[in-house]
Scaffold this motif. Sequence first.
Motif, mmCIF file in Angstrom:
data_model
loop_
_atom_site.group_PDB
_atom_site.id
_atom_site.type_symbol
_atom_site.label_atom_id
_atom_site.label_comp_id
_atom_site.label_asym_id
_atom_site.label_seq_id
_atom_site.Cartn_x
_atom_site.Cartn_y
_atom_site.Cartn_z
ATOM 1 N N TYR A 10 0.761 -1.069 0.071
ATOM 2 C CA TYR A 10 0.010 0.048 0.179
ATOM 3 C C TYR A 10 0.784 1.286 0.052
ATOM 4 O O TYR A 10 0.832 2.201 0.583
ATOM 5 C CB TYR A 10 -1.082 0.034 1.254
ATOM 6 N N HIS A 17 -5.992 -0.120 -4.914
ATOM 7 C CA HIS A 17 -5.771 -0.393 -3.362
ATOM 8 C C HIS A 17 -7.186 -0.320 -2.737
ATOM 9 O O HIS A 17 -7.917 -1.341 -2.213
ATOM 10 C CB HIS A 17 -4.787 0.123 -2.768
ATOM 11 N N ASP A 95 -3.211 -10.587 -9.546
ATOM 12 C CA ASP A 95 -1.860 -10.488 -9.867
ATOM 13 C C ASP A 95 -0.957 -11.544 -9.120
ATOM 14 O O ASP A 95 0.289 -12.064 -9.433
ATOM 15 C CB ASP A 95 -1.120 -9.254 -9.581
ATOM 16 N N THR A 115 -7.183 -4.099 -10.290
ATOM 17 C CA THR A 115 -7.731 -2.985 -11.228
ATOM 18 C C THR A 115 -6.785 -2.664 -12.196
ATOM 19 O O THR A 115 -5.407 -2.688 -12.128
ATOM 20 C CB THR A 115 -7.935 -1.674 -10.356
ATOM 21 N N VAL A 118 -3.283 0.747 -12.865
ATOM 22 C CA VAL A 118 -2.724 1.678 -12.093
ATOM 23 C C VAL A 118 -1.817 0.754 -10.950
ATOM 24 O O VAL A 118 -2.215 -0.588 -10.822
ATOM 25 C CB VAL A 118 -3.651 2.452 -11.127
ATOM 26 N N SER A 120 1.401 1.063 -7.583
ATOM 27 C CA SER A 120 2.493 1.775 -6.992
ATOM 28 C C SER A 120 3.648 2.241 -8.002
ATOM 29 O O SER A 120 4.182 3.156 -7.866
ATOM 30 C CB SER A 120 2.761 1.271 -5.701
ATOM 31 N N SER A 121 4.254 0.950 -8.562
ATOM 32 C CA SER A 121 5.426 1.158 -9.158
ATOM 33 C C SER A 121 5.226 2.219 -10.258
ATOM 34 O O SER A 121 6.237 3.107 -10.461
ATOM 35 C CB SER A 121 5.655 -0.242 -9.970
#
Length: 443
Positions: A10, A17, A95, A115, A118, A120-121
């Motif tokens: 997160y 998320h 994933d 989703t 999108v 974080s990476s």
Amino acid sequence: MIKVITYGTYDLLHYGHIKLLERAKALGDYLIVGVTADDFDKKRGKINVSQSLMERIEAVRATGIADEIIVEEYEGQKIDDIRKYGVDIFTVGSDWEGKFDYLNEYCKVVYLPRTEGVSSSEIRTAQAGVRLGLVGDSLFLNKVYNETAFVNGLKVYALCTNNSELTDGELKRTELITNSYDELLENVDAVYLRSLPSEHYEQIKKALDCGRHVLCESPVTVDEAQCEELYALAREKKLILMEAIKTAYSTAFARLLLLIKGGSIGNVISVDATCTSLKQYAGTIRTDWNGIYEWGPTALLPVLEILGTGYKNINMIAHFEDDEHLHDSFVKMDFLYDHAVASIKVGDGVKSEGELIISGTKGYIYVPAPWWKTDYFEVRYENPDDNRRHFYQLDGEGIRYELVAFVRAIERGSQISNIDEAVTFKMAEIMKEFENRENVTVI
Ligand code: CTP
């Protein structure tokens, strides 16, 4: 009541998320969210998380979706948690499809749709796109290039070299290959210098004058005054100038320093570090560094970080492989402090046991060879029952962590080096002394 559990990093919480948390909550009545601890992420190879554990927990809490938040700290904890909290459903995004089927033995496992579009990476990469230019003729640049693949927000964009061995290898995929340093500087945001130490000063100055950040293999310069001048220039221009010694970024080494500072071996009386190698130059011109440059900074690092830079005297003994005394193959340095001594042995053409021993009034620390890329050390005492062994994951010999620290520093706009500036300056001074053959006996 149906209890659901889910885990994640997160980092920079995004709508992917939130969707996942909402779907997870909808599977039952009570949702537990496990947020990964920084060390645990590092162990599983996720090294460039932007936010701290507390920030990530706060972000998850602020969604108001989780009924309980826990921290995931170790491998295998999921089974422990499922039992401890009486969990009915374990869920994660698609994933991870198939990866957690082994938990079916303990509860129901559900993979929820991830989703699209999108992560974080991607956000991290978009936030900081540092285009890096590699400079030098050393094959070591291949290692650095490969390690950049693990660092978000950093891309090798250009290479400045005269070595065709480099341009024939993987590095040929680099967008811009040139032998003009000026052309490289025009096309990048930051440079990584592995050029010869004698070239560093001019190259760093030029890079800073062009507004480019610099990560430079140690020694930064072979003159203390020049080194101080460059750091002052970087500060004035609000640019990052960082010394690269990969060992300083290995977790084991960083923790070892903290243990010593915390008094675990009492007062340090002696530091002994050895770094040697026998290199094959088969047919190729020497594009790399001489012994003292190759190993000196690494071996000096524990001495100067632990005992400080205020030694009373230094004695160097050097052996050269040529009559002109240009290529040193072995150097021993002895340091005398008020209440301690230190000794380093470095060899580029002489082989010895590459260990590090730090002796104290309560016990000692032993780091086995090759200590400069270790994931392990022991704290030993008179009574062997008190001995402690420490393991820490080391990926990419520390280069990866060093690059992450460099990108972080650029993002934050402030120096966050693992190497004290005073240590950097002292290393430059010692290199100059060696060059001038001051305090040096030749054998
Ligand atoms: N997740 C999701 N949809 C996304 C991104 C993440 O459903 N677009 C889910 C993951 O499957 C996981 C949870 O959110 O169950 C936490 O994922 P995390 O690894 O923290 O997020 P990522 O964005 O995938 O992070 P990174 O890019 O660093 O791998």
